[in-house]
Design a protein around this motif. Structure first.
Motif, mmCIF file in Angstrom:
data_model
loop_
_atom_site.group_PDB
_atom_site.id
_atom_site.type_symbol
_atom_site.label_atom_id
_atom_site.label_comp_id
_atom_site.label_asym_id
_atom_site.label_seq_id
_atom_site.Cartn_x
_atom_site.Cartn_y
_atom_site.Cartn_z
ATOM 1 N N VAL A 79 0.833 -1.204 0.000
ATOM 2 C CA VAL A 79 0.000 0.000 0.000
ATOM 3 C C VAL A 79 0.868 1.254 0.000
ATOM 4 C CG1 VAL A 79 -1.728 1.320 1.285
ATOM 5 C CG2 VAL A 79 -1.870 -1.183 1.207
ATOM 6 N N ASP A 80 0.561 2.172 -0.909
ATOM 7 C CA ASP A 80 1.331 3.403 -1.032
ATOM 8 C C ASP A 80 0.363 4.567 -1.169
ATOM 9 O OD1 ASP A 80 3.246 5.297 -1.408
ATOM 10 O OD2 ASP A 80 3.950 4.552 -3.347
ATOM 11 N N LEU A 81 0.324 5.426 -0.162
ATOM 12 C CA LEU A 81 -0.555 6.595 -0.187
ATOM 13 C C LEU A 81 0.198 7.845 -0.605
ATOM 14 C CD1 LEU A 81 -2.660 4.843 1.321
ATOM 15 C CD2 LEU A 81 -3.073 6.803 2.825
ATOM 16 N N ASN A 82 -0.485 8.689 -1.335
ATOM 17 C CA ASN A 82 0.027 10.024 -1.607
ATOM 18 C C ASN A 82 0.118 10.745 -0.264
ATOM 19 O OD1 ASN A 82 0.120 12.844 -2.183
ATOM 20 N ND2 ASN A 82 -0.780 12.476 -4.206
ATOM 21 N N PRO A 83 1.278 11.299 0.094
ATOM 22 C CA PRO A 83 1.440 11.964 1.395
ATOM 23 C C PRO A 83 0.405 13.048 1.667
ATOM 24 C CG PRO A 83 3.557 11.679 0.327
ATOM 25 C CD PRO A 83 2.519 11.307 -0.697
#
Length: 218
Positions: free
Chosen positions: A181-185
């Motif tokens: 999982v990789d979220l936009n900061p």
């Protein structure tokens, strides 16, 4: 009766549960989040948020009531994205456990909740008020609720016990890790060590444990 007790136990636990896994730092232009091969774009997220705002506007009797609804959901973009990601993590965990959900499963839950709420319209209003779910998305929300129930059962997770709760969240934690999982900061971080307000605003997290309980609109 056992199913009801298990459902109630899940609700108390999951409302305070932490988010799963860590967020990466890989840049994804135009993406609000990347979950495995699934890319949730900023445009898609904004579309979901607009659906909710439109539904809130339609449900409000006047501008004051609408502004009150907006104020209560001031972190709507962030919460909506976290819910979308968490739903996908649950999907992965359920798939890994061999869990599937049928339309009949969803309809049975909807029928039960509608009976308690008094009507389909009342149920939709409760989901919008309590969870920020637009009426057109309620069935999707109920499907996810059933999926979480079935996952707990497949794992043999007795949610009345600490061990059962740990088993359930360990499965979601593994799924989250596998999906990278990789979220936009811009929308925060995805960190297992920190709780998030979205936990209390995601229907399946609260309602999976008490599917017979319809939240009352304020």
């Amino acid at each position: 009766m056992h199913r009801r007790r298990t459902a109630i136990a899940l609700s108390a636990v999951l409302a305070a549960a932490p988010l799963l896994a860590a967020c990466g730092s890989t840049p994804h232009p135009g993406a609000a989040a990347v979950v495995g091969q699934d890319r949730i774009t900023v445009a898609q997220l904004e579309g979901r948020v607009n659906e909710i705002r439109t539904a809130q506007r339609a449900a409000a009797t006047d501008d004051v009531q609408y502004q009150q609804a907006v104020s209560r959901t001031s972190s709507l973009s962030r919460d909506t994205l976290h819910s979308l990601v968490l739903d996908r993590v649950l999907d992965r965990a359920a798939h890994d456990a061999g869990v599937s959900v049928t339309r009949r499963d969803v309809q049975q839950l909807r029928t039960s909740l509608e009976q308690q709420a008094g009507s389909a319209k009342a149920l939709d209003a409760a989901w919008l008020e309590q969870y920020g779910v637009a009426p057109a998305r309620v069935d999707d929300s109920l499907r996810t609720t059933v999926e979480a129930q079935k996952l707990a059962a497949a794992l043999g997770a007795d949610m009345t016990t600490v061990e059962g709760k740990d088993t359930f969240w360990k499965a979601l934690g593994q799924a989250s890790k596998d999906l990278h999982v990789d979220l936009n900061p811009r929308y925060g971080a995805w960190d297992v060590s920190k709780s998030s307000p979205v936990d209390a605003k995601t229907p399946w997290i609260k309602e999976v444990t008490a599917p017979a309980a319809v939240p009352q609109a304020a």
